[in-house]
Design a protein around this motif. Sequence first.
Motif, PDB file in Angstrom:
ATOM      1  N   GLU A 144       0.836  -1.201   0.000  1.00 28.56           N
ATOM      2  CA  GLU A 144       0.000   0.000   0.000  1.00 28.56           C
ATOM      3  C   GLU A 144       0.877   1.260   0.000  1.00 28.56           C
ATOM      4  O   GLU A 144       0.596   2.224  -0.694  1.00 28.56           O
ATOM      5  N   ARG A 147       2.175   1.852  -3.408  1.00 30.24           N
ATOM      6  CA  ARG A 147       1.076   2.290  -4.273  1.00 30.24           C
ATOM      7  C   ARG A 147       0.841   3.789  -4.119  1.00 30.24           C
ATOM      8  O   ARG A 147       0.711   4.524  -5.092  1.00 30.24           O
ATOM      9  N   ILE A 148       0.799   4.231  -2.849  1.00 29.03           N
ATOM     10  CA  ILE A 148       0.564   5.657  -2.582  1.00 29.03           C
ATOM     11  C   ILE A 148       1.704   6.500  -3.157  1.00 29.03           C
ATOM     12  O   ILE A 148       1.479   7.524  -3.797  1.00 29.03           O
ATOM     13  N   GLY A 150       3.598   5.744  -5.610  1.00 32.21           N
ATOM     14  CA  GLY A 150       3.477   5.705  -7.068  1.00 32.21           C
ATOM     15  C   GLY A 150       2.482   6.757  -7.546  1.00 32.21           C
ATOM     16  O   GLY A 150       2.723   7.456  -8.525  1.00 32.21           O
ATOM     17  N   ARG A 151       1.364   6.875  -6.810  1.00 31.00           N
ATOM     18  CA  ARG A 151       0.377   7.891  -7.177  1.00 31.00           C
ATOM     19  C   ARG A 151       0.990   9.284  -7.065  1.00 31.00           C
ATOM     20  O   ARG A 151       0.810  10.128  -7.934  1.00 31.00           O
ATOM     21  N   GLN A 152       1.743   9.499  -5.974  1.00 27.67           N
ATOM     22  CA  GLN A 152       2.336  10.823  -5.755  1.00 27.67           C
ATOM     23  C   GLN A 152       3.326  11.191  -6.851  1.00 27.67           C
ATOM     24  O   GLN A 152       3.413  12.338  -7.257  1.00 27.67           O
ATOM     25  N   THR A 153       4.117  10.214  -7.286  1.00 26.27           N
ATOM     26  CA  THR A 153       5.150  10.506  -8.287  1.00 26.27           C
ATOM     27  C   THR A 153       4.624  10.304  -9.701  1.00 26.27           C
ATOM     28  O   THR A 153       5.337  10.541 -10.657  1.00 26.27           O
ATOM     29  N   GLU A 154       3.382   9.831  -9.818  1.00 29.78           N
ATOM     30  CA  GLU A 154       2.785   9.520 -11.111  1.00 29.78           C
ATOM     31  C   GLU A 154       3.643   8.529 -11.888  1.00 29.78           C
ATOM     32  O   GLU A 154       3.937   8.711 -13.066  1.00 29.78           O
ATOM     33  N   PRO A 156       3.752   4.348 -12.625  1.00 29.18           N
ATOM     34  CA  PRO A 156       2.924   3.152 -12.457  1.00 29.18           C
ATOM     35  C   PRO A 156       3.560   2.158 -11.475  1.00 29.18           C
ATOM     36  O   PRO A 156       4.786   2.090 -11.359  1.00 29.18           O
TER      37      PRO A 156
END
Lengths: 444, 300
Positions: A144, A147-148, A150-154, A156
């Motif tokens: 998790e 995943r978070i 990854g979202r922050q750095t854009e 995948p």
Amino acid sequence: MFDTLSGKLQAVFERLGQKGKLGEKDVEEALREVRLALLEADVHFRVVRGLVDRVRARAIGSEVLQSLTPAQQVIKIVHEELVGLLGEPGKLASGGAPPQVIMLVGLQGSGKTTSAAKLALHLKKQGQRPLLAAADPYRPAAVEQLRILGRQTEVPVHAESAGDPVAISRAALQEARSNHLSHLIIDTAGRLQTDNALMGELQRIKAAVSATEVLLVADSTIGQEALRVAETFHTTVGLTGIILTKLDGDARGGAALSVREVTGVPLKFLGTGEMLEAIEPFYPDRMASRILGMGDVLSLIERAQQAVDLDQVEETRRKIRSGTFDLGDFLEQLRQVRKMGPLDQLLGMIPGVGKRLAKAGEDEAGAQDELKRTEAIILSMTPVERQRPELIGGSRRRRIAKGSGTSASDVNRVLGQFRQIQQLMRSVPGTGSRRNIDLGRLFQ
Amino acid sequence: MSFSIGSLRQAAAKTRSAFRDRLASVFSKSELSAEVWDDLEEMLITADVGVSTTENILGELRGRERKGQIREIDGLREGLHQELVARLNQGISALALDDQPVVILVVGFNGAGKTTTVAKLGRYWQQAGKRVLLVAGDTFRAAGGEQLNIWAERLGLQCIAGQRGADAAALLFDAIASARARGFDVVLVDTAGRIHTKTNLMDELGKMRGIAQRQQIEVRTLLVLDASTGQNGIAQARAFRDAVGLDGIVVTKLDGTAKGGVLFAVADELGAPVRFVGTGEQPDDLVVFDPEAFVTAVLE
């Protein structure tokens, strides 16, 4: 406790300087300080011994004994030896068909997951297209976390909520290939180097994805244990590089030196903060300075040379010599400092000062405001007042405070600072005449 | 590898073997030669005991030798044992948890093992018959709250968590109200890892402490320290003590070959007692620290 090596060596040689010519025994005393400084920086005992032997060989019978500045000579030799040990500036392996596969391995809590995201962002900024893979099914919420990030750095993220890390890594490689991505960064679970089962798992992951880089993520606060950790990871998995993390604290990171010296594995990146941008390539000279507690003198000098007007410096020097250094010159000095960049960075580069003024430096905005206030106060003085601050009494003080939008106590503070600087300048021995101002003394 | 029983002896087994090899060579000499003293110095420094603490210990031992109290190798071994134990015994007293509720702040450097330690401590006090409330005060790290929530579920403990980025002090305020209303004994607070030189982050801990104290709640602070930490451990312990006080230390990851030698230096300089030892990844892998047993295990 926070004395820098340069300060200690200076003291040793000053004491010795009074008895005339220096001998081999005197060098021994300096080497003792070198040894202590390295051990306190967590450089491994055996590495320290080898290094001190080499420094001794170079120091004795060389320029050191004749030199007017033996302390600086010893520091220079130690610094050069450290730079030599630390190897080349770090960069990632390139070439071969994409995706390049980078595995991050290390002990629990060394900073693998954060480093994975930082590395991904670093690559992305260079125009690469990385994929992150979460191969840590053991620590609760590790997947998790990635995943978070990854979202922050854009970037995948290949994540599966359960499963075998080898299979996950293989699937991630497939995903990177079919999406034509440039890099695959695999975040593995933290493990002790004594855990044979988990070390075997790393070997299997490495084989399954033909990793081009296996980077050991190591905490810069690690002690003498670093050597054993790196050795075991290197012999069982085969390391290609090291990321040293959490360098934004005051850890010297001497472990880096031991690891490099004993395993020959190069340092590649440094983690320097909690923000995801805080990763930088490794530079041996900067690390050597840090281990010695010297600050980043080289960068400081570079910046100073860019910002400072040399004629101005000569003029200031002349004024100090003749005792006519006034508030107007003080203002000029402050402005030059400001031209050199953010204060907290500058402070961190100055040997011995970084730590002492860390508090002041951390509040960067506050420090800049302070400079501006000081500037306003001096500008609100008449030229005569700037030359002869002793003229400033109650009424002039009120006028200056009003003119600069500050208070009388602020004016007093600036005058106090100026007096202190005047005293400091008077106390620097041999200013101008005998030898150059010895920066080391100012910062002890 | 498993440490399900989690005994200190087992945890220290590897520590012991690494130490023992060197000790065996130190103490295999028949007399107290200069070489023995040098070896002893190397052994202590490579165990992260630190230069000044090592010098203090060796100074004491040499003093005893001069007075004729230590004459041979066995005497030196005994003397070393006493010196090491004496350092760890400083400031030792039971951690008082009589007030209800009591807030326990678990603080430390990034990656020291705070969240896992909070879970283990929760389990420990739960088994001691206390009603424990976990507070996921690490609102900074991605998934920091989730990690503790998962532990809480596994252990059957209550856990209060906030949104990521939420104010940890506000979360603690709510937790205290909840603990009072629902009769919890121990409010066990996980905090975000922080580097001890960042004053704003350290001030945040002081604020959390203040929140509890203003409500007349007793606060205990436990510092989590990774056993592989080198000399920086001293700076860490000092900074956390200055910011929030220090009621004890929990050493983690003592199941590798790290010796935790910095504990001797921390004790020597700060007198802060070690309370617990983390010895593995399972919730039961936590034991109460016993200086005598620790030193015996290390030197045996």
